[in-house]
Design a protein around this motif. Structure first.
Motif, PDB file in Angstrom:
ATOM      1  N   SER A 153       0.839  -1.194   0.000  1.00  0.00           N
ATOM      2  CA  SER A 153       0.000   0.000   0.000  1.00  0.00           C
ATOM      3  C   SER A 153       0.874   1.244   0.000  1.00  0.00           C
ATOM      4  CB  SER A 153      -0.925   0.003   1.226  1.00  0.00           C
ATOM      5  OG  SER A 153      -1.796  -1.106   1.196  1.00  0.00           O
ATOM      6  N   LYS A 154       0.346   2.315  -0.585  1.00  0.00           N
ATOM      7  CA  LYS A 154       1.179   3.507  -0.774  1.00  0.00           C
ATOM      8  C   LYS A 154       1.592   4.152   0.543  1.00  0.00           C
ATOM      9  CE  LYS A 154      -2.588   6.887  -1.352  1.00  0.00           C
ATOM     10  NZ  LYS A 154      -3.168   7.909  -2.245  1.00  0.00           N
ATOM     11  N   ASN A 155       0.857   3.916   1.613  1.00  0.00           N
ATOM     12  CA  ASN A 155       1.200   4.478   2.919  1.00  0.00           C
ATOM     13  C   ASN A 155       1.755   3.426   3.877  1.00  0.00           C
ATOM     14  OD1 ASN A 155       0.316   7.170   2.326  1.00  0.00           O
ATOM     15  ND2 ASN A 155      -1.792   6.450   2.526  1.00  0.00           N
ATOM     16  N   ALA A 156       2.279   2.331   3.314  1.00  0.00           N
ATOM     17  CA  ALA A 156       2.790   1.257   4.163  1.00  0.00           C
ATOM     18  C   ALA A 156       3.957   1.717   5.021  1.00  0.00           C
ATOM     19  CB  ALA A 156       3.211   0.076   3.298  1.00  0.00           C
ATOM     20  N   LEU A 157       4.771   2.621   4.507  1.00  0.00           N
ATOM     21  CA  LEU A 157       5.972   3.053   5.230  1.00  0.00           C
ATOM     22  C   LEU A 157       5.759   4.356   5.986  1.00  0.00           C
ATOM     23  CD1 LEU A 157       8.578   2.290   2.413  1.00  0.00           C
ATOM     24  CD2 LEU A 157       7.756   0.770   4.225  1.00  0.00           C
TER      25      LEU A 157
ATOM     26  N   PRO B  56       3.852   1.543  -5.498  1.00  0.00           N
ATOM     27  CA  PRO B  56       2.828   2.596  -5.507  1.00  0.00           C
ATOM     28  C   PRO B  56       3.454   3.981  -5.444  1.00  0.00           C
ATOM     29  CG  PRO B  56       2.935   1.555  -3.358  1.00  0.00           C
ATOM     30  CD  PRO B  56       3.818   0.741  -4.262  1.00  0.00           C
ATOM     31  N   ARG B  57       2.831   4.897  -6.125  1.00  0.00           N
ATOM     32  CA  ARG B  57       3.288   6.286  -6.127  1.00  0.00           C
ATOM     33  C   ARG B  57       3.290   6.847  -4.706  1.00  0.00           C
ATOM     34  NH1 ARG B  57       0.655  10.698 -10.270  1.00  0.00           N
ATOM     35  NH2 ARG B  57       2.340  12.242 -10.213  1.00  0.00           N
ATOM     36  N   PHE B  58       4.300   7.629  -4.396  1.00  0.00           N
ATOM     37  CA  PHE B  58       4.464   8.282  -3.084  1.00  0.00           C
ATOM     38  C   PHE B  58       4.800   7.287  -1.976  1.00  0.00           C
ATOM     39  CE2 PHE B  58       1.119  11.101  -5.117  1.00  0.00           C
ATOM     40  CZ  PHE B  58       2.053  12.025  -5.586  1.00  0.00           C
ATOM     41  N   LEU B  59       5.262   6.071  -2.320  1.00  0.00           N
ATOM     42  CA  LEU B  59       5.619   5.095  -1.294  1.00  0.00           C
ATOM     43  C   LEU B  59       6.669   5.653  -0.329  1.00  0.00           C
ATOM     44  CD1 LEU B  59       5.436   2.174  -0.179  1.00  0.00           C
ATOM     45  CD2 LEU B  59       7.270   1.560  -1.784  1.00  0.00           C
ATOM     46  N   PHE B  60       7.605   6.455  -0.837  1.00  0.00           N
ATOM     47  CA  PHE B  60       8.704   6.958  -0.011  1.00  0.00           C
ATOM     48  C   PHE B  60       8.464   8.375   0.510  1.00  0.00           C
ATOM     49  CE2 PHE B  60      11.060   4.205  -3.224  1.00  0.00           C
ATOM     50  CZ  PHE B  60      10.906   3.060  -2.455  1.00  0.00           C
ATOM     51  N   ARG B  61       7.244   8.849   0.372  1.00  0.00           N
ATOM     52  CA  ARG B  61       6.954  10.211   0.827  1.00  0.00           C
ATOM     53  C   ARG B  61       7.111  10.290   2.355  1.00  0.00           C
ATOM     54  NH1 ARG B  61       1.432  12.743  -1.116  1.00  0.00           N
ATOM     55  NH2 ARG B  61       0.642  10.857  -0.087  1.00  0.00           N
ATOM     56  N   GLY B  62       7.816  11.313   2.814  1.00  0.00           N
ATOM     57  CA  GLY B  62       8.033  11.517   4.242  1.00  0.00           C
ATOM     58  C   GLY B  62       9.247  10.811   4.797  1.00  0.00           C
ATOM     59  N   LEU B  63       9.966  10.049   3.954  1.00  0.00           N
ATOM     60  CA  LEU B  63      11.153   9.332   4.432  1.00  0.00           C
ATOM     61  C   LEU B  63      12.408  10.145   4.105  1.00  0.00           C
ATOM     62  CD1 LEU B  63      10.205   5.678   3.341  1.00  0.00           C
ATOM     63  CD2 LEU B  63       9.563   6.934   5.406  1.00  0.00           C
ATOM     64  N   GLU B  64      12.517  11.325   4.701  1.00  0.00           N
ATOM     65  CA  GLU B  64      13.605  12.241   4.367  1.00  0.00           C
ATOM     66  C   GLU B  64      14.962  11.765   4.863  1.00  0.00           C
ATOM     67  OE1 GLU B  64      10.716  13.283   5.524  1.00  0.00           O
ATOM     68  OE2 GLU B  64       9.908  14.580   3.935  1.00  0.00           O
TER      69      GLU B  64
ATOM     70  N   PRO C 257      16.371  11.406  -8.560  1.00  0.00           N
ATOM     71  CA  PRO C 257      17.324  12.522  -8.555  1.00  0.00           C
ATOM     72  C   PRO C 257      17.073  13.545  -7.452  1.00  0.00           C
ATOM     73  CG  PRO C 257      16.365  12.174 -10.745  1.00  0.00           C
ATOM     74  CD  PRO C 257      15.539  11.409  -9.773  1.00  0.00           C
ATOM     75  N   THR C 258      15.951  13.446  -6.767  1.00  0.00           N
ATOM     76  CA  THR C 258      15.597  14.480  -5.789  1.00  0.00           C
ATOM     77  C   THR C 258      16.008  14.116  -4.367  1.00  0.00           C
ATOM     78  OG1 THR C 258      13.398  13.553  -5.294  1.00  0.00           O
ATOM     79  CG2 THR C 258      13.587  15.035  -7.207  1.00  0.00           C
ATOM     80  N   VAL C 259      16.544  12.902  -4.145  1.00  0.00           N
ATOM     81  CA  VAL C 259      16.851  12.473  -2.776  1.00  0.00           C
ATOM     82  C   VAL C 259      18.350  12.281  -2.607  1.00  0.00           C
ATOM     83  CG1 VAL C 259      14.630  11.370  -2.379  1.00  0.00           C
ATOM     84  CG2 VAL C 259      16.469  10.044  -3.411  1.00  0.00           C
ATOM     85  N   ASN C 260      18.823  12.455  -1.359  1.00  0.00           N
ATOM     86  CA  ASN C 260      20.233  12.240  -1.023  1.00  0.00           C
ATOM     87  C   ASN C 260      20.431  10.812  -0.551  1.00  0.00           C
ATOM     88  OD1 ASN C 260      21.002  14.949  -1.551  1.00  0.00           O
ATOM     89  ND2 ASN C 260      20.139  15.548   0.429  1.00  0.00           N
ATOM     90  N   ALA C 261      20.079   9.882  -1.417  1.00  0.00           N
ATOM     91  CA  ALA C 261      20.189   8.467  -1.079  1.00  0.00           C
ATOM     92  C   ALA C 261      20.693   7.708  -2.296  1.00  0.00           C
ATOM     93  CB  ALA C 261      18.838   7.911  -0.633  1.00  0.00           C
ATOM     94  N   SER C 262      21.486   6.676  -2.029  1.00  0.00           N
ATOM     95  CA  SER C 262      21.892   5.784  -3.110  1.00  0.00           C
ATOM     96  C   SER C 262      20.759   4.793  -3.340  1.00  0.00           C
ATOM     97  CB  SER C 262      23.176   5.047  -2.746  1.00  0.00           C
ATOM     98  OG  SER C 262      22.981   4.249  -1.593  1.00  0.00           O
ATOM     99  N   VAL C 263      20.394   4.618  -4.600  1.00  0.00           N
ATOM    100  CA  VAL C 263      19.255   3.765  -4.939  1.00  0.00           C
ATOM    101  C   VAL C 263      19.714   2.695  -5.915  1.00  0.00           C
ATOM    102  CG1 VAL C 263      16.905   3.688  -5.833  1.00  0.00           C
ATOM    103  CG2 VAL C 263      17.708   5.738  -4.643  1.00  0.00           C
ATOM    104  N   GLY C 264      19.586   1.444  -5.497  1.00  0.00           N
ATOM    105  CA  GLY C 264      19.839   0.328  -6.400  1.00  0.00           C
ATOM    106  C   GLY C 264      18.543  -0.129  -7.020  1.00  0.00           C
ATOM    107  N   THR C 265      18.443  -0.052  -8.341  1.00  0.00           N
ATOM    108  CA  THR C 265      17.160  -0.287  -8.995  1.00  0.00           C
ATOM    109  C   THR C 265      17.105  -1.562  -9.822  1.00  0.00           C
ATOM    110  OG1 THR C 265      17.883   1.109 -10.827  1.00  0.00           O
ATOM    111  CG2 THR C 265      16.578   2.155  -9.089  1.00  0.00           C
ATOM    112  N   GLY C 266      18.229  -2.012 -10.338  1.00  0.00           N
ATOM    113  CA  GLY C 266      18.195  -3.185 -11.193  1.00  0.00           C
ATOM    114  C   GLY C 266      17.689  -2.869 -12.585  1.00  0.00           C
ATOM    115  N   ALA C 267      17.244  -3.929 -13.293  1.00  0.00           N
ATOM    116  CA  ALA C 267      16.854  -3.790 -14.693  1.00  0.00           C
ATOM    117  C   ALA C 267      15.355  -3.970 -14.863  1.00  0.00           C
ATOM    118  CB  ALA C 267      17.595  -4.819 -15.538  1.00  0.00           C
ATOM    119  N   CYS C 268      14.853  -3.466 -15.993  1.00  0.00           N
ATOM    120  CA  CYS C 268      13.443  -3.611 -16.340  1.00  0.00           C
ATOM    121  C   CYS C 268      13.158  -5.052 -16.769  1.00  0.00           C
ATOM    122  CB  CYS C 268      13.072  -2.672 -17.490  1.00  0.00           C
ATOM    123  SG  CYS C 268      13.367  -0.921 -17.172  1.00  0.00           S
ATOM    124  N   ALA C 269      12.019  -5.572 -16.358  1.00  0.00           N
ATOM    125  CA  ALA C 269      11.567  -6.874 -16.844  1.00  0.00           C
ATOM    126  C   ALA C 269      10.677  -6.722 -18.073  1.00  0.00           C
ATOM    127  CB  ALA C 269      10.813  -7.604 -15.744  1.00  0.00           C
ATOM    128  N   GLY C 270      10.124  -5.563 -18.288  1.00  0.00           N
ATOM    129  CA  GLY C 270       9.255  -5.282 -19.429  1.00  0.00           C
ATOM    130  C   GLY C 270       8.920  -3.811 -19.427  1.00  0.00           C
TER     131      GLY C 270
END
Length: 538
Positions: free
Chosen positions: A117-121, A141-149, A175-188
């Motif tokens: 859910s988008k507000n799980a975190l 979900p969109r905004f999943l990381f909202r508020g996790l500054e 690009p807007t966060v000061n965090a390293s993000v490992g994303t991997g590759a697209c499946a489709g």
């Protein structure tokens, strides 16, 4: 589990703070059925009461739990590290980690998660390390990381992410966060399979769509429709020949619909052209029989009244009327389709509008279009007898400049501007309608569109979208949208249901923050559609 998570878990466990819980033998809560590998009671997301409320870390491995509900960890508010691995969560609900305001490390790895859910975190204001690696997630979900500054590391690798519009928010967030993000590759989808997410350009995603849906019907048939603003309020005027009137509509804020405000008697009317000059409102009613008239309202609170008969000896069979400004003065041009009349330019002189110039005599004109080219006023006339002719304003008169090549049997023309260029939409009843572009000296063919039975091919700029609607007497009317990358009009949707019956004109209006399209039909009622913007990335 990621390497960093293993090290951190061991460190905390070595300090006596780590717990990997299994239910004590014979002490399974009566409300649950426990298996030997369960770390939590099957069928219940709640932690057992035996947990210490001062735990610093917790590892949950191969549990039988299928979902995490809101408030699942309220009994252990001191947690700094929480790990889930080899589980089968179908759902992680909103506020699943509520109360864990001290949690810094959250590792949810190697699970079979169906959705988050988008507000799980929500509420994890101290979280620095988050891993959702290898969870079979196709989207987030969109905004999943909202508020996790406080995030400094995010791991999303190992998931079969579908790189469609649903991933756009993530590409814009990284690009807007000061965090390293490992994303991997697209499946489709196939075109992007195996491409690294970090290499995707958000600008290439087309994730905004529009839709025109039916809103209201105005009962009588109409030949023309025009929008205008008077005293700060948007209005619509319909030319209704069978009802014998120009009908002015306004928005009813109480009923949230359009309603009649005033009607002008105009038998056999073909065009009702409004002009607002300060507090005054004028409406030119071009009539097929009985002479054209000018109606005027001197100021607010008054009603429109006929004030002038317009060029009765020249305007014998009007087919179209347009408003244009010449040398700072308002003028009307009325296209006349009779053999004995002539297309006439009428300009304001004192209280009325009087003939300034006759144009195109004997050519049976069907349409007039006012436009600006090279910084000067121009006029384009279409007729039943020859190719459209372009006039330019020179020395206080319209002089012939050129005609439109490759454009026989053109019934009407309408123009629009996009990207600094001027385009023409040319309507043809038989054959292909055309889109042309001005090259500095003449209009040249850009695109052909099948259009049997078309009397109107009208461009409209609605919000950010340059649309063009190709009406048809024999099929659904087509809405097209200009694609800037291609410079061409591409099909967007068909108008209807209800289907338009012999459409003749379109106009749009914005009122109360909503956008509407009016479709005037010659053999059926006027239909009103509402313009909706759809965000496909949501």
């Amino acid at each position: 589990m990621g390497g960093a998570g293993v090290v951190l878990l061991l460190l905390l466990a070595g300090a006596g703070a780590g717990v990997a819980w299994r239910p004590p033998k014979g002490k399974c809560p009566p409300s649950c059925s426990c298996s030997k590998d369960s770390a939590l009671c099957e069928g219940s997301p709640d932690l057992p009461e035996s947990f210490s409320p001062t735990l610093l870390s917790l590892s949950l491995v191969r549990t039988g739990i299928t979902q995490l509900k809101a408030g699942s960890f309220l009994r252990v508010p001191t947690l700094h590290l929480l790990l889930f691995t080899s589980n089968s969560f179908s759902v992680i609900e909103d506020d699943a980690f509520a109360g864990l305001s001290h949690l810094q490390y959250l590792f949810i790895e190697d699970n079979d998660i169906g959705s988050i859910s988008k507000n799980a975190l929500r509420g994890l204001r101290s979280l620095t390390h988050l891993s959702l690696a290898s969870n079979n997630l196709e989207t987030l979900p969109r905004f999943l990381f909202r508020g996790l500054e406080t995030l400094t590391h995010v791991d999303l690798r190992g998931n079969p992410i579908q790189c469609d519009c649903r991933v756009l928010w993530l590409l814009q967030w990284m690009p807007t966060v000061n965090a390293s993000v490992g994303t991997g590759a697209c499946a489709g989808p196939t075109a992007l399979a195996h491409m690294q997410l970090r290499h995707l350009d958000p600008k290439t995603f087309k994730c905004r769509a529009i839709e025109l849906s039916w809103f209201q019907t105005v009962g009588e048939a109409a030949l023309g429709v025009e929008s205008f603003s008077y005293q700060g309020e948007p209005h619509i005027v319909l030319a209704q020949p069978f009802a014998g009137r120009c009908l002015i509509l306004t928005w009813d804020y109480s009923l949230q619909r359009f309603r009649p405000e005033e009607e002008l008697s105009a038998p056999s009317v073909v065009s009702c052209k409004p002009l607002v000059l300060g507090p005054s409102l004028f409406v030119l009613a071009a009539r097929l029989w009985g002479g054209s008239q000018l109606w005027a309202r001197p100021g607010p609170g008054l009603r429109l009244a006929p004030t002038q008969a317009l060029a009765p000896r020249r305007l014998l069979r009007p087919n179209d009327a347009e408003l244009l400004w010449l040398d700072g003065q308002p003028c009307f041009v009325v296209a006349d389709a009779s053999k004995a009349g002539s297309t006439t330019l009428l300009c304001r002189d004192g209280p009325g509008f009087y003939p300034r110039q006759s144009l195109h005599a004997w050519h049976r004109d069907t349409d007039a279009e006012a436009l600006e080219l090279d910084g000067r006023p121009h006029l384009l006339l279409a007729s039943a007898s020859q190719r459209p002719v372009l006039f330019h304003w020179l020395g206080g008169r319209f002089e012939r400049r050129t005609d439109i090549p490759e454009a026989e049997d053109v019934y009407a023309t309408r123009h629009f501007q996009a990207g600094g260029d001027v385009f023409l939409c040319l309507t043809r009843y038989i054959g292909d309608s055309m889109v042309m572009r001005w090259d500095g000296s003449m209009f040249r063919l850009l695109q052909r569109l099948p259009s049997r039975g078309a009397h109107v091919f009208q461009p409209l700029l609605i919000a950010r979208d340059q649309l063009a609607i190709l009406g048809s007497d024999f099929a659904f009317s087509q809405v097209l949208r200009l694609e800037p990358d291609k410079g061409l009009l591409e099909p967007l949707q068909e108008l209807g249901p209800p289907a338009l019956v012999a459409p003749r004109a379109f106009a749009h209006i914005t009122v109360a923050g909503r956008r509407f399209l009016f479709a005037a039909c010659f053999k059926g009622p006027t239909q009103i559609y509402q313009h909706h913007e759809l965000d496909l990335s949501a």
